[in-house]
Design an enzyme around this catalytic site. Structure first.
Site, mmCIF file in Angstrom:
data_model
loop_
_atom_site.group_PDB
_atom_site.id
_atom_site.type_symbol
_atom_site.label_atom_id
_atom_site.label_comp_id
_atom_site.label_asym_id
_atom_site.label_seq_id
_atom_site.Cartn_x
_atom_site.Cartn_y
_atom_site.Cartn_z
ATOM 1 C CB SER A 434 -0.913 0.077 1.221
ATOM 2 O OG SER A 434 -1.082 -1.128 1.841
ATOM 3 C CG HIS A 455 -3.212 -1.029 -3.472
ATOM 4 N ND1 HIS A 455 -3.627 0.255 -3.225
ATOM 5 C CD2 HIS A 455 -3.095 -1.614 -2.261
ATOM 6 C CE1 HIS A 455 -3.763 0.430 -1.917
ATOM 7 N NE2 HIS A 455 -3.441 -0.688 -1.317
ATOM 8 C CD GLU A 467 -4.730 2.734 -6.225
ATOM 9 O OE1 GLU A 467 -4.353 3.843 -6.589
ATOM 10 O OE2 GLU A 467 -4.572 2.315 -5.061
ATOM 11 C CG ASN A 505 -4.025 4.346 0.498
ATOM 12 O OD1 ASN A 505 -5.194 4.393 0.884
ATOM 13 N ND2 ASN A 505 -3.289 3.259 0.564
HETATM 14 N N1 LIG Z 1 -4.742 -5.009 5.470
HETATM 15 C C1 LIG Z 1 -5.097 -4.085 4.607
HETATM 16 O O1 LIG Z 1 -6.084 -3.382 4.789
HETATM 17 C C2 LIG Z 1 -4.316 -3.899 3.341
HETATM 18 C C3 LIG Z 1 -4.921 -3.276 2.244
HETATM 19 C C4 LIG Z 1 -4.207 -3.157 1.051
HETATM 20 C C5 LIG Z 1 -2.913 -3.637 0.996
HETATM 21 N N2 LIG Z 1 -2.355 -4.211 2.069
HETATM 22 C C6 LIG Z 1 -0.975 -4.704 1.941
HETATM 23 O O2 LIG Z 1 -1.012 -6.116 1.789
HETATM 24 C C7 LIG Z 1 0.166 -6.684 2.346
HETATM 25 C C8 LIG Z 1 -0.239 -7.742 3.367
HETATM 26 O O3 LIG Z 1 -1.000 -7.129 4.384
HETATM 27 P P1 LIG Z 1 -1.883 -7.969 5.399
HETATM 28 O O4 LIG Z 1 -2.742 -7.005 6.076
HETATM 29 O O5 LIG Z 1 -2.480 -9.133 4.691
HETATM 30 O O6 LIG Z 1 -0.764 -8.500 6.411
HETATM 31 P P2 LIG Z 1 -0.791 -9.743 7.382
HETATM 32 O O7 LIG Z 1 0.174 -9.455 8.449
HETATM 33 O O8 LIG Z 1 -2.183 -10.121 7.729
HETATM 34 O O9 LIG Z 1 -0.220 -10.932 6.494
HETATM 35 C C9 LIG Z 1 1.096 -11.040 6.072
HETATM 36 C C10 LIG Z 1 1.408 -12.508 5.886
HETATM 37 O O10 LIG Z 1 2.651 -12.636 5.214
HETATM 38 C C11 LIG Z 1 3.317 -13.750 5.739
HETATM 39 N N3 LIG Z 1 4.733 -13.675 5.410
HETATM 40 C C12 LIG Z 1 5.707 -12.955 5.980
HETATM 41 N N4 LIG Z 1 6.884 -13.179 5.355
HETATM 42 C C13 LIG Z 1 6.623 -14.050 4.351
HETATM 43 C C14 LIG Z 1 7.425 -14.690 3.364
HETATM 44 N N5 LIG Z 1 8.733 -14.473 3.294
HETATM 45 N N6 LIG Z 1 6.814 -15.525 2.486
HETATM 46 C C15 LIG Z 1 5.509 -15.776 2.582
HETATM 47 N N7 LIG Z 1 4.722 -15.215 3.510
HETATM 48 C C16 LIG Z 1 5.265 -14.370 4.379
HETATM 49 C C17 LIG Z 1 3.018 -13.691 7.219
HETATM 50 O O11 LIG Z 1 3.204 -14.945 7.850
HETATM 51 C C18 LIG Z 1 1.545 -13.273 7.197
HETATM 52 O O12 LIG Z 1 0.706 -14.403 7.151
HETATM 53 C C19 LIG Z 1 0.953 -5.531 2.911
HETATM 54 O O13 LIG Z 1 1.889 -5.134 1.941
HETATM 55 C C20 LIG Z 1 -0.077 -4.467 3.124
HETATM 56 O O14 LIG Z 1 0.442 -3.159 3.091
HETATM 57 C C21 LIG Z 1 -3.022 -4.370 3.224
#
Ligand SMILES: NC(=O)c1ccc[n+]([C@@H]2O[C@H](COP(=O)([O-])OP(=O)(O)OC[C@H]3O[C@@H](n4cnc5c(N)ncnc54)[C@H](O)[C@@H]3O)[C@@H](O)[C@H]2O)c1
Length: 725
Positions: A434, A455, A467, A505
């Site tokens: 993000s 995104h 996006e 954003n």
């Molecule tokens: N949560 C939101 O609202 C949102 C919205 C849009 C984008 N994002 C983006 O999406 C991405 C994930 O966010 P999230 O909220 O799902 O996070 P999260 O913490 O729920 O999940 C992340 C996952 O990645 C795993 N992980 C870590 N290192 C890893 C690796 N080397 N290989 C495989 N898996 C690995 C972790 O174990 C975890 O399960 C981030 O970049 C975040 O900025 C999040």
């Protein structure tokens, strides 16, 4: 040949008993679909007159030469026509009624063969004939209220007389598309057959009507006379419906209620009076801003779809994908992909994470089963499309990878370079980051041309926008494949260029900036929420911050402040920072601007929390009084200005895409059409004046751009009246 036009032909055909009948076919030259533009309506007039002048006819079959029957009126003409004013529209609709009534009054039985989509005006054409036969795959409906108008070519008059007022209210106020079996059940059509048998079925009906087996005159009498309901039945049916529909549509969408009123007012009337009531109400609704904006929304959506379609055509096939990270987003992406049929590997480094991701997917599929949208067999099949894994074993066959691991540039760098070494040369890599620049993430990759941003928004299964972010080195093939995959997932992709916050954003955070300033000057955050919700947002800014997560918001805000220090960097501590300091992260730990309790269904329910109000006092520097209008201006101006900047900077290509991204990505009130349409509605000059006034007190976040000033001076707008983006 009885008539030959550009869209309509009428030929002499032979009925089952050897009698002469007219076959009227809609087949608009040079287009893939049939629509009722003003030119086509004018042709219909000529065609009907030609039929009337013909001797010896014993029936009429209306059909289509295209896959769809008629998709509706030509919406691209609406803004131009509606601009001509209320009186013009009343006249126009009365003229169309004349043409349609002439079909209804032909001196022989008539039938429509509905081979495909029959929507809006297309559905209303079918209602003019005595009978309707429908292909089993076709759909029919009156979606006009979704555009802020009501069916104005007889739909509000003929449909209730045909299927009963309660069913008609459901069709018209709901605006949905109805399948053939549903249409048959309520009596909107007389028979459903496979398309190959449509013509035979239509001819059969005509023969039976001519033989006196089917009483077409009785059908006509029913369609053209008053509705058969006594006063009490009427009151019950309409008043209950109004209450229900008003609750569902909300105060910003007047059309569904107006449609019910039209049906009610016309119920006791003969055709002519009922149609006059309909024409008047249609014209009135067509004059509203809501209608203007909803029509604009439809047109913008077409622009966005067309653009995505162009990319899709050049895209390589995306048959197998993978997601890295099985967290909130990764799990959601896996579910959505499987749900729409693209097999996906879901990789994480933790077994528990994978378990959790799968559990979430199972839950979402189970809900579909509960709602009758999936069978348990289908659910099992879909679940097998998600293949959980802790290793990169099968990544050699993957067409596209979505990286959704934790938001940490070092981790993302490591994961992306690692996976690049294991996939094939032409696999597309994408990141769901993000806040991290796509250009920056591409720096360590060997094939940066194969990499772009993808995104998604949370929750993935609900939020329509994706996006697609082009980094400096991103190639067209990567964008095309990512757009195609997003479409295959049932999402609306919008391609933007890389910058801090990308498009959505970058626009959302100045809005939060406006919120922080308001709170610091003494506005109560709960009141701000109420005002913005009344304005049309699905949730106010404080509530939205609770949903986004306060820590996530602070982090993203830092990125934005670094990227645009002139207007987004601030020294003062914000209420959002205070929340983080006090471990009030929002819904994720049940405490933020509000406290959260579980409701009966286990969903978080927000309640007011004194502690949050007390904490916010730390940042309050003034005790100003704000009117609702002040609050709206202080919230909306920074958001709108940042959208303008994104357009000027080429982050997004067209006003249509910018506005749709805000509607699909952050729930910008659809009936307001988007940020740029909002400026247009206010008038660019008026908006600049408002922003200038606020900028004096509040600084550069509120300062209009030079280009916007020039637009104000020259009277330019973001959308021409035709609103083609
Ligand atoms: N949560 C939101 O609202 C949102 C919205 C849009 C984008 N994002 C983006 O999406 C991405 C994930 O966010 P999230 O909220 O799902 O996070 P999260 O913490 O729920 O999940 C992340 C996952 O990645 C795993 N992980 C870590 N290192 C890893 C690796 N080397 N290989 C495989 N898996 C690995 C972790 O174990 C975890 O399960 C981030 O970049 C975040 O900025 C999040």
């Amino acid at each position: 040949m009885i008539y030959q036009g550009n869209a309509i032909t009428v030929a002499r055909g032979t009925g089952n008993g050897g009698e002469d009948i007219a076959m009227l076919t809609f087949d608009l030259k040079g287009e893939s679909i049939n629509k009722l533009s003003s030119a086509v309506v004018a042709e219909l007039d000529e065609a009907v007159q030609a039929i009337r002048a013909e001797n010896g006819l014993k029936g009429l079959v209306i059909g289509s030469g295209k896959e769809a029957f008629i998709v509706g009126a030509d919406i691209t003409e609406f803004h131009g026509i509606f601009e001509k004013g209320e009186a013009y529209l009343v006249e126009m609709n009365l003229k169309v009624h004349e043409i349609f009534n002439a079909i209804e009054d032909l001196p022989f039985p008539t039938v429509t063969a509905i081979n495909g989509l029959a929507l809006g005006g297309g559905c209303e054409v079918t209602l003019t004939t005595d009978f309707r036969v429908m292909g089993d795959k076709a759909k029919i409906g009156l979606p006009e209220t979704k555009l802020g108008i009501l069916p104005g070519w007889g739909g509000c008059v003929r449909l209730p007389r045909l299927i009963g007022s309660d069913n008609a209210v459901e069709w018209i106020a709901g605006g949905g598309e109805n399948r053939a079996d549903a249409a048959l059940k309520v009596g909107a059509v007389d028979a459903v057959v496979p398309n190959e048998q449509l013509e035979a079925a239509a001819l059969d009906i005509l023969a039976r009507a001519n033989a006196g087996e089917l009483d077409y005159q009785a059908r006509r009498a029913e369609k053209t006379g008053p509705l058969k309901l006594n006063a009490i039945e009427q009151m019950m049916a309409f008043e209950t419906a109004k209450g229900y529909v008003a609750g569902k549509a909300g105060p910003h969408y007047p059309a569904p209620i107006e449609a019910i009123k039209v049906i009610q007012k016309g119920a006791g009337e003969e055709r002519a009076r009922a149609q006059a009531i309909e024409a008047k109400a249609f014209a009135k609704l067509a004059m509203t801003d809501v209608c203007y904006n909803l029509v604009g929304l439809f047109l913008n959506d077409q622009v966005v779809k067309k653009k995505a379609g162009k990319y899709e055509k050049q895209a390589k096939a995306v048959k197998q994908t993978a997601v890295l990270g099985a967290g909130i987003m990764g799990g959601g992406i896996a579910y959505q992909s499987a749900s729409k049929g693209t097999p996906i590997l879901m990789k994480d480094i933790k077994e528990e994470a994978i378990e959790l991701g799968l559990k979430e997917s199972r839950k979402l599929f189970a809900k579909q089963v509960e709602r009758g949208k999936l069978s348990t067999g289908q659910m099992a099949e879909k679940l097998t499309l998600i293949r959980p894994t802790l290793s990169y074993g099968d990544f050699g066959h993957v067409d596209l990878v979505v990286e959704a691991v934790v938001e940490n540039p070092k981790v993302k760098d490591a994961v992306l370079t690692e996976v690049e070494g294991l996939v094939s040369e032409d696999t597309i890599l994408t990141s769901n980051t993000s806040t991290i620049s796509i250009t920056r993430l591409a720096q360590n990759l060997k094939r940066p041309e194969n990499f772009c941003g993808m995104h998604f928004f949370n929750p993935v299964h609900r939020m329509p926008l994706v996006e697609v972010i082009r980094g400096e080195k991103t190639g067209d093939a990567a964008v095309a494949a990512t757009v195609a995959y997003a479409r295959a997932m049932g999402k609306t992709p919008i391609v933007v260029n890389d910058c801090p916050g990308f498009l959505v954003n970058r626009v959302l955070f100045p809005y939060f900036g406006g919120f922080s300033l308001l709170v610091e000057q003494g506005a109560d955050f709960q009141r701000v929420d109420k005002v913005m919700e009344k304005f049309g947002w699905p949730m106010g800014p404080a509530y939205l911050l609770d949903v986004v997560g306060m820590d996530t918001a602070v982090h993203a805000n830092e990125v934005m402040a670094e990227g645009f220090p002139d207007r987004m960097a601030r020294d003062a501590k914000s209420a959002i920072q205070v929340m983080v300091e006090n471990e009030r992260l929002g819904q994720k730990n049940a405490k933020g601007f509000y406290a959260y309790e579980e409701d009966k269904k286990g969903k978080p329910k927000k309640v007011s929390d004194e502690q949050a109000h007390a904490l916010v006092k730390q940042v309050v520097q003034q005790e100003k009084e704000f009117s609702d209008e002040d609050i709206i201006a202080r919230m909306m101006v920074p958001l709108c200005l940042e959208t303008v900047r994104c357009l000027e900077d080429g982050i997004v290509e067209t006003p249509a895409e910018a506005d749709m991204a805000l509607i699909y990505g952050i729930g910008f009130p659809p009936f307001r059409g988007g940020a740029l349409r909002y400026i247009d509605a206010m008038g660019v000059a008026e908006f600049v004046k408002l922003a200038d006034g606020l900028a004096e007190e509040l600084g550069p976040l509120y300062a209009p751009t030079d280009k916007l000033r020039r637009m104000a001076e020259s009277g330019e707008r973001f959308y021409s009246t035709q609103a083609q983006g």
